[in-house]
Design an enzyme around this catalytic site. Structure first.
Site, PDB file in Angstrom:
ATOM      1  N   SER A 253      40.253  43.220  47.913  1.00 26.52           N
ATOM      2  CA  SER A 253      40.684  41.825  47.800  1.00 26.52           C
ATOM      3  C   SER A 253      41.038  41.337  49.188  1.00 26.52           C
ATOM      4  O   SER A 253      42.121  41.610  49.695  1.00 26.52           O
ATOM      5  CB  SER A 253      41.911  41.728  46.874  1.00 26.52           C
ATOM      6  OG  SER A 253      41.554  42.124  45.576  1.00 26.52           O
ATOM      7  N   LEU A 254      40.118  40.631  49.809  1.00 28.02           N
ATOM      8  CA  LEU A 254      40.310  40.223  51.211  1.00 28.02           C
ATOM      9  C   LEU A 254      40.987  38.847  51.280  1.00 28.02           C
ATOM     10  O   LEU A 254      42.064  38.701  51.831  1.00 28.02           O
ATOM     11  CB  LEU A 254      38.959  40.222  51.927  1.00 28.02           C
ATOM     12  CG  LEU A 254      39.016  40.049  53.437  1.00 28.02           C
ATOM     13  CD1 LEU A 254      39.806  41.154  54.102  1.00 28.02           C
ATOM     14  CD2 LEU A 254      37.598  39.974  54.028  1.00 28.02           C
TER      15      LEU A 254
ATOM     16  N   GLY B 268      48.530  45.185  38.307  1.00 31.25           N
ATOM     17  CA  GLY B 268      48.922  46.294  39.165  1.00 31.25           C
ATOM     18  C   GLY B 268      47.992  46.563  40.320  1.00 31.25           C
ATOM     19  O   GLY B 268      46.881  46.047  40.399  1.00 31.25           O
ATOM     20  N   GLU B 269      48.504  47.370  41.248  1.00 33.77           N
ATOM     21  CA  GLU B 269      47.740  47.750  42.437  1.00 33.77           C
ATOM     22  C   GLU B 269      47.399  49.240  42.296  1.00 33.77           C
ATOM     23  O   GLU B 269      48.260  50.105  42.467  1.00 33.77           O
ATOM     24  CB  GLU B 269      48.602  47.473  43.686  1.00 33.77           C
ATOM     25  CG  GLU B 269      48.085  48.051  44.971  1.00 33.77           C
ATOM     26  CD  GLU B 269      46.596  47.824  45.222  1.00 33.77           C
ATOM     27  OE1 GLU B 269      46.122  46.683  45.155  1.00 33.77           O
ATOM     28  OE2 GLU B 269      45.898  48.835  45.465  1.00 33.77           O
TER      29      GLU B 269
ATOM     30  N   CYS C  43      48.968  35.007  42.797  1.00 36.69           N
ATOM     31  CA  CYS C  43      48.674  35.855  41.639  1.00 36.69           C
ATOM     32  C   CYS C  43      49.862  35.901  40.665  1.00 36.69           C
ATOM     33  O   CYS C  43      50.985  36.204  41.071  1.00 36.69           O
ATOM     34  CB  CYS C  43      48.340  37.265  42.126  1.00 36.69           C
ATOM     35  SG  CYS C  43      48.130  38.463  40.796  1.00 36.69           S
TER      36      CYS C  43
ATOM     37  N   GLU D 299      48.176  44.534  29.645  1.00 37.39           N
ATOM     38  CA  GLU D 299      47.017  43.808  29.125  1.00 37.39           C
ATOM     39  C   GLU D 299      45.712  44.360  29.691  1.00 37.39           C
ATOM     40  O   GLU D 299      45.664  44.836  30.825  1.00 37.39           O
ATOM     41  CB  GLU D 299      47.150  42.327  29.479  1.00 37.39           C
ATOM     42  CG  GLU D 299      48.319  41.688  28.749  1.00 37.39           C
ATOM     43  CD  GLU D 299      48.540  40.224  29.068  1.00 37.39           C
ATOM     44  OE1 GLU D 299      49.109  39.532  28.215  1.00 37.39           O
ATOM     45  OE2 GLU D 299      48.149  39.759  30.152  1.00 37.39           O
TER      46      GLU D 299
ATOM     47  N   CYS E 183      51.431  38.948  45.950  1.00 32.89           N
ATOM     48  CA  CYS E 183      50.468  37.977  46.491  1.00 32.89           C
ATOM     49  C   CYS E 183      50.825  36.583  45.967  1.00 32.89           C
ATOM     50  O   CYS E 183      51.111  36.410  44.774  1.00 32.89           O
ATOM     51  CB  CYS E 183      49.043  38.361  46.100  1.00 32.89           C
ATOM     52  SG  CYS E 183      48.592  39.975  46.754  1.00 32.89           S
TER      53      CYS E 183
ATOM     54  N   ASN F  21      41.561  30.664  39.638  1.00 32.76           N
ATOM     55  CA  ASN F  21      41.993  30.304  38.285  1.00 32.76           C
ATOM     56  C   ASN F  21      43.378  29.691  38.396  1.00 32.76           C
ATOM     57  O   ASN F  21      44.339  30.386  38.706  1.00 32.76           O
ATOM     58  CB  ASN F  21      42.046  31.549  37.387  1.00 32.76           C
ATOM     59  CG  ASN F  21      40.662  32.139  37.201  1.00 32.76           C
ATOM     60  OD1 ASN F  21      39.716  31.433  36.873  1.00 32.76           O
ATOM     61  ND2 ASN F  21      40.530  33.428  37.449  1.00 32.76           N
TER      62      ASN F  21
HETATM   63  N1  SAH Z   1      45.836  44.667  42.752  1.00 34.29           N
HETATM   64  C1  SAH Z   1      44.428  44.822  42.844  1.00 34.29           C
HETATM   65  C2  SAH Z   1      43.795  44.767  41.501  1.00 34.29           C
HETATM   66  C3  SAH Z   1      43.900  43.415  40.805  1.00 34.29           C
HETATM   67  S1  SAH Z   1      42.325  42.763  40.842  1.00 34.29           S
HETATM   68  C4  SAH Z   1      43.843  43.808  43.797  1.00 34.29           C
HETATM   69  O1  SAH Z   1      44.556  42.877  44.153  1.00 34.29           O
HETATM   70  O2  SAH Z   1      42.705  43.985  44.214  1.00 34.29           O
HETATM   71  C5  SAH Z   1      42.553  41.120  40.468  1.00 34.29           C
HETATM   72  C6  SAH Z   1      41.700  40.267  41.392  1.00 34.29           C
HETATM   73  O3  SAH Z   1      41.883  38.895  41.049  1.00 34.29           O
HETATM   74  C7  SAH Z   1      42.127  40.409  42.838  1.00 34.29           C
HETATM   75  O4  SAH Z   1      41.048  40.247  43.709  1.00 34.29           O
HETATM   76  C8  SAH Z   1      43.091  39.240  42.955  1.00 34.29           C
HETATM   77  O5  SAH Z   1      43.338  38.892  44.279  1.00 34.29           O
HETATM   78  C9  SAH Z   1      42.365  38.191  42.193  1.00 34.29           C
HETATM   79  N2  SAH Z   1      43.221  37.101  41.717  1.00 34.29           N
HETATM   80  C10 SAH Z   1      44.553  37.097  41.556  1.00 34.29           C
HETATM   81  N3  SAH Z   1      44.966  35.898  41.077  1.00 34.29           N
HETATM   82  C11 SAH Z   1      43.847  35.159  40.920  1.00 34.29           C
HETATM   83  C12 SAH Z   1      43.598  33.849  40.444  1.00 34.29           C
HETATM   84  N4  SAH Z   1      44.598  33.099  39.980  1.00 34.29           N
HETATM   85  N5  SAH Z   1      42.341  33.410  40.405  1.00 34.29           N
HETATM   86  C13 SAH Z   1      41.316  34.185  40.821  1.00 34.29           C
HETATM   87  N6  SAH Z   1      41.484  35.437  41.270  1.00 34.29           N
HETATM   88  C14 SAH Z   1      42.739  35.916  41.330  1.00 34.29           C
HETATM   89 FE1  SF4 Z   2      48.056  40.457  42.143  1.00 33.74          FE
HETATM   90 FE2  SF4 Z   2      46.542  42.466  43.140  1.00 33.74          FE
HETATM   91 FE3  SF4 Z   2      48.222  41.077  44.716  1.00 33.74          FE
HETATM   92 FE4  SF4 Z   2      49.190  42.752  42.885  1.00 33.74          FE
HETATM   93  S1  SF4 Z   2      47.967  43.288  44.675  1.00 33.74           S
HETATM   94  S2  SF4 Z   2      49.968  40.704  43.347  1.00 33.74           S
HETATM   95  S3  SF4 Z   2      47.725  42.459  41.218  1.00 33.74           S
HETATM   96  S4  SF4 Z   2      46.418  40.293  43.644  1.00 33.74           S
END
Ligand code: SAH
Ligand code: SF4
Length: 355
Positions: A225-226, A171-172, A121, A94, A118, A301
């Site tokens: 993503s901290l 994805g990462e 997520c 997507e 995570c 979200n």
């Molecule tokens: N894997 C990478 C790229 C994905 S970015 C990463 O984690 O950075 C997607 C972003 O949305 C990340 O910062 C992730 O932590 C955040 N995210 C994941 N689930 C979410 C949710 N339910 N609500 C808000 N942000 C979310």
């Molecule tokens: Fe979601 Fe990014 Fe964590 Fe993967 S690394 S599970 S895409 S927040």
């Protein structure tokens, strides 16, 4: 029959040059092909009219030009459009188009699923299926470019082209770094999709050993993503922290090869009662000191499958205020596209045809 043929959209310009040389052609033919591949409507080699006919036939025999022509689109009430693309092997990925008056940001995927697990997520709950190829990354952009070109102007919110790109879909990206780097080379190549590197952001959960390689090979923006400021909380939320903890991650950020005046974007998803207190905000301000950065607060979200909740607006503003008083630039990102499950962390898909 594409199995045995080479998809030329997997190649950067240098790789295309190597490829044409392997077919006995001079290097400039590679650059010529690059100039054709990303024009709208180019589907086969017979359209590349400045190549000799024999060479075009050799290309047709050995190679092909992939494209996504099966997009399923869903439009959100706020104008976001979610694209579902079925890949050659049946997997679905997507991308999300987020239009604003002055810009169109496209959020693209770099893998099918994600291995990082995570806790908050939805993509993480899918597990890892496979890496995307460079062409599968780039074709998301091509398909949305084509969508915008033919979109009815009456329905358009933003410009008629993709202006900004974020690797924040499924994805990462740093777990698929070589393919991501090739895709970045194609996307920023003037003969390719010609996007400005400063308009592209790669987001990572913190795969520390790969951060430097990204910075040394591409000038795009970095988002981290901290999401937590103490290891106990981050260990629980993001299993990657058990391998590369906060100190190691922030050390790599301080060391990140970055042009002057560029700043790292720290993403911090606010989870009610988990990481959203005043103390968390104060600790965040302390930990990021001396890192040139901006902070993006993401109100969570919510989704039924996961137990986390988004804090109140007041809590979010209070969190922001503490950081602003510590002189950080802090933005609260609005969660767009949530009514069609297109907002951050809501991307997850089933393999087509599976029950
Ligand atoms: N894997 C990478 C790229 C994905 S970015 C990463 O984690 O950075 C997607 C972003 O949305 C990340 O910062 C992730 O932590 C955040 N995210 C994941 N689930 C979410 C949710 N339910 N609500 C808000 N942000 C979310
Ligand atoms: Fe979601 Fe990014 Fe964590 Fe993967 S690394 S599970 S895409 S927040």
């Amino acid at each position: 029959m594409t199995d045995t043929k080479t998809d030329l959209k997997n190649f950067s310009t240098d790789q295309l040059v190597d490829y044409v040389e392997s077919l006995g052609q001079p290097a400039f033919r590679g650059r010529q092909i690059m100039a054709w591949l990303y024009r709208p409507g180019i589907k086969n080699f017979s359209q590349m009219t400045d190549l000799a006919k024999v060479f075009r036939s050799a290309l047709t025999e050995n190679a092909y030009i992939s494209q996504f022509d099966n997009a399923i689109t869903e439009r959100s009430s706020d104008g976001c459009v979610k694209f579902g693309f079925t890949l050659e092997d049946g997997n679905v990925i997507e991308s999300v188009l987020i239009p604003e008056e002055e810009r169109n940001t496209l959020c693209i995927s770099s893998q099918v699923g994600c291995a990082m697990g995570c806790a908050f997520c939805l993509t993480g709950t899918m597990g890892f299926v496979r890496n995307l190829t460079p062409s599968e990354i780039v074709n998301q952009v091509c398909a949305v470019r084509d969508f915008l070109l033919i979109q009815d102007p009456a329905e358009r919110i933003g410009p008629d082209r993709v202006t900004n790109l974020v690797y924040m879909g499924m994805g990462e990206p740093l777990n698929n770094l070589d393919n991501v780097l090739t895709s970045l080379s194609i996307l920023t190549e003037p003969k390719g999709l010609d996007l400005a590197a400063r308009k592209i952001t790669v987001s990572t959960c913190g795969i520390v050993p790969n951060l430097r390689k990204l910075g040394e090979n591409s000038p795009v923006n970095l988002a981290i993503s901290l999401h937590a400021v103490d290891d106990a909380t981050r260990d629980k939320l993001m299993p990657v922290n058990r391998r590369h903890n906060i100190e190691a991650l922030l050390h790599a950020c301080r060391d990140y090869p970055m042009p002057k005046r560029k700043r790292i974007m720290f993403e911090y998803v606010l989870l009610e009662g988990v990481n959203d207190s005043d103390n968390h905000a104060r600790l965040l301000a302390k930990k990021l000191r001396k890192i040139p950065c901006k902070i993006n607060l993401l109100p969570y979200n919510e989704c039924d499958a996961l137990p986390y909740r988004s804090p109140t607006r007041e809590r979010t503003l209070a969190f922001q205020k503490i950081l602003m008083e510590a002189h950080y630039s802090v933005f609260i990102r609005s969660s767009r596209g949530s009514d069609i499950s297109a907002a951050c962390g809501q991307l997850a898909s089933e393999r087509k045809g599976q029950p």
